[in-house]
Design a protein around this motif. Structure first.
Motif, short mmCIF file in Angstrom:
data_model
loop_
_atom_site.label_atom_id
_atom_site.label_comp_id
_atom_site.label_asym_id
_atom_site.label_seq_id
_atom_site.Cartn_x
_atom_site.Cartn_y
_atom_site.Cartn_z
N MET A 108 0.80 -1.22 0.00
CA MET A 108 0.00 0.00 0.00
C MET A 108 0.84 1.28 0.00
O MET A 108 1.56 1.56 0.95
N THR A 109 0.71 2.04 -1.09
CA THR A 109 1.23 3.41 -1.11
C THR A 109 0.10 4.38 -1.44
O THR A 109 0.34 5.55 -1.71
N ARG A 110 -1.13 3.88 -1.39
CA ARG A 110 -2.27 4.73 -1.71
C ARG A 110 -2.48 5.82 -0.63
O ARG A 110 -2.96 6.91 -0.95
N LEU A 111 -2.10 5.51 0.59
CA LEU A 111 -2.22 6.56 1.62
C LEU A 111 -1.28 7.71 1.28
O LEU A 111 -1.66 8.89 1.39
N ASP A 112 -0.08 7.39 0.84
CA ASP A 112 0.88 8.43 0.44
C ASP A 112 0.32 9.21 -0.76
O ASP A 112 0.41 10.44 -0.82
N SER A 119 -1.36 5.01 -7.66
CA SER A 119 -0.06 4.47 -7.23
C SER A 119 -0.27 3.19 -6.45
O SER A 119 -1.11 3.14 -5.55
N MET A 120 0.49 2.16 -6.83
CA MET A 120 0.44 0.89 -6.11
C MET A 120 1.86 0.35 -5.97
O MET A 120 2.66 0.47 -6.90
N GLY A 121 2.15 -0.27 -4.83
CA GLY A 121 3.40 -0.99 -4.67
C GLY A 121 3.22 -2.35 -5.33
O GLY A 121 2.38 -3.14 -4.92
N PHE A 163 4.62 2.40 -8.29
CA PHE A 163 4.63 2.88 -9.68
C PHE A 163 3.30 3.57 -9.99
O PHE A 163 2.29 3.28 -9.35
N PRO A 164 3.31 4.37 -11.07
CA PRO A 164 2.02 4.82 -11.59
C PRO A 164 1.37 3.66 -12.34
O PRO A 164 2.02 3.04 -13.19
N VAL A 165 0.13 3.35 -12.01
CA VAL A 165 -0.54 2.23 -12.69
C VAL A 165 -1.95 2.61 -13.10
O VAL A 165 -2.62 3.41 -12.44
#
Ligand SMILES: NC(=O)C1=CN([C@@H]2O[C@H](COP(=O)(O)OP(=O)(O)OC[C@H]3O[C@@H](n4cnc5c(N)ncnc54)[C@H](O)[C@@H]3O)[C@@H](O)[C@H]2O)C=CC1
Ligand SMILES: O=C([O-])CC(=O)C(=O)O
Length: 329
Positions: free
Chosen positions: A156-160, A265-267, A284-286
């Motif tokens: 999870m990098t969606r919080l960022d 964005s997703m890890g 990455f940008p997805v």
């Protein structure tokens, strides 16, 4: 309701993110307002009673979409037939603990969970790791699940991403709905890089609208990257509702797709794109469609971005070496 329920497993269910997350899953916000769910809650034995308390409250909400709750301390039971797994429970860093100790302690959690996913989950399993260090925990779980396609393990990098959206909206006097194509690169840690060079604010290039590289370097990036610590400082506890919200967003977007002309964005396991070493789980940008994601290709990476992406990716490579050295992958 005739649709087959989706089995959603949540680990660390009795924790603070769990408490903010489960009610939203049960109300249909994770998968959709027409998708029934069955919840499996995995906790360590001493926390089973607290998980039962949360389950009692879930019952008391009488959510029409919630078709069952099972509570267990056995990963083999928790992941049996799981379609979606949210790995939230993790070992927090405590005083005097070195980074290697933290990785080792989390290896003891994520390795057996990865194996249980490998052996028991449904064929369409999608995994989101929230528990920190999220990217490397996801790598450990993935390595223990060789029969599951590697791309099903995400961090999870969606919080960022969401934090960056709001900071940029505030700076530009816009709303988050005006902002598109923002990217978080790298690790969910203080080295992460929130990139606005390809983002737009009401259709205009965000970096040009901001026009202030000093603000980017000295304000925006550190504010986003250190937001978790700022929340702990202010609240006396780590982000919980916003983390749960981001977990909902991550899975909802993965399953239901990104909007036309936008990305998220997703890890995810790197395929080598943008010079990120293959195999590490990096943000990455997805774009997403029909339950699958793809890395946005062809973005020009300027020197400012390159240095910051490389620094975060270097940290991820070091974490991978450390868990390799510990025999965890
Ligand atoms: N990726 C991200 O953006 C974010 C990640 N986090 C991380 O999420 C994690 C959870 O945070 P909180 O809910 O606030 O923590 P918490 O400490 O309130 O809850 C964690 C729960 O996990 C359980 N747990 C521990 N080991 C387990 C195991 N082997 N199996 C199942 N459950 C287990 C604990 O009993 C506890 O109930 C932490 O690692 C935190 O650092 C938090 C915010 C954002
Ligand atoms: O450090 C933590 O536990 C919380 C965290 O990841 C965040 O808020 O980004």
């Amino acid at each position: 309701m005739t649709r087959t329920p989706v089995n959603v497993t949540v680990t660390g269910a009795a924790g603070q993110i769990g408490y903010a997350l489960l009610f939203r899953i049960a109300s249909g916000q994770l998968l959709g307002a027409d998708v029934p769910v069955k919840l499996r809650l995995l906790e360590i034995t001493p926390a089973l009673k607290a998980a039962e308390g949360t389950a009692m409250e879930l019952d008391d909400c009488a959510f029409p979409l919630l078709q069952g709750i099972e509570i267990t301390d056995d990963p083999n039971v928790a992941f049996d037939g799981a379609n979606v797994a949210l790995l939230v429970g993790a070992r927090p860093r405590t005083k005097g603990m070195e980074r290697g100790d933290l990785l080792e302690a989390n290896g003891g959690i994520f390795k057996p969970q990865g194996k249980a996913i490998n052996d028991h989950a449904a064929d369409d399993i999608k995994v989101l790791v929230v528990g920190n260090p999220a990217n490397t925990n996801a790598l450990i779980a993935q390595a223990a699940a060789p029969d599951v396609p590697a791309e099903r393990f995400t961090a999870m990098t969606r919080l960022d991403h969401n934090r960056a959206l709001t900071q940029l909206a505030k700076k530009t006097g816009s709303t988050v709905a005006d902002i598109k194509r923002l990217t978080i690169w790298g690790n969910h840690s203080a080295t992460q890089y929130p990139d606005i060079f390809h983002a737009t604010v009401a259709g205009k290039n965000a970096a040009e609208v901001v026009g202030d590289e000093k603000w980017l370097a000295e304000d925006f990036i550190p504010t986003v990257a250190k937001r978790g610590a700022a929340i702990i400082e202010a609240r006396g506890a780590s982000s919980a509702a916003s983390a749960a919200n981001a977990a909902i967003d991550h899975v909802h977007t993965w399953v239901n797709g990104t909007a036309e002309g936008d990305w998220t964005s997703m890890g995810i396991p790197s395929d080598g794109s943008y010079g990120v070493p293959e195999g590490i789980i990096s943000s990455f940008p997805v774009t997403t469609k029909d339950g699958k994601y793809e890395i946005v290709q062809g973005l020009e990476i300027n020197d400012f971005s390159r240095a910051r992406i490389d620094a975060s990716v270097k940290e991820l490579s070091e974490e991978r070496e450390a868990v390799r050295g510990l025999g965890l992958i």
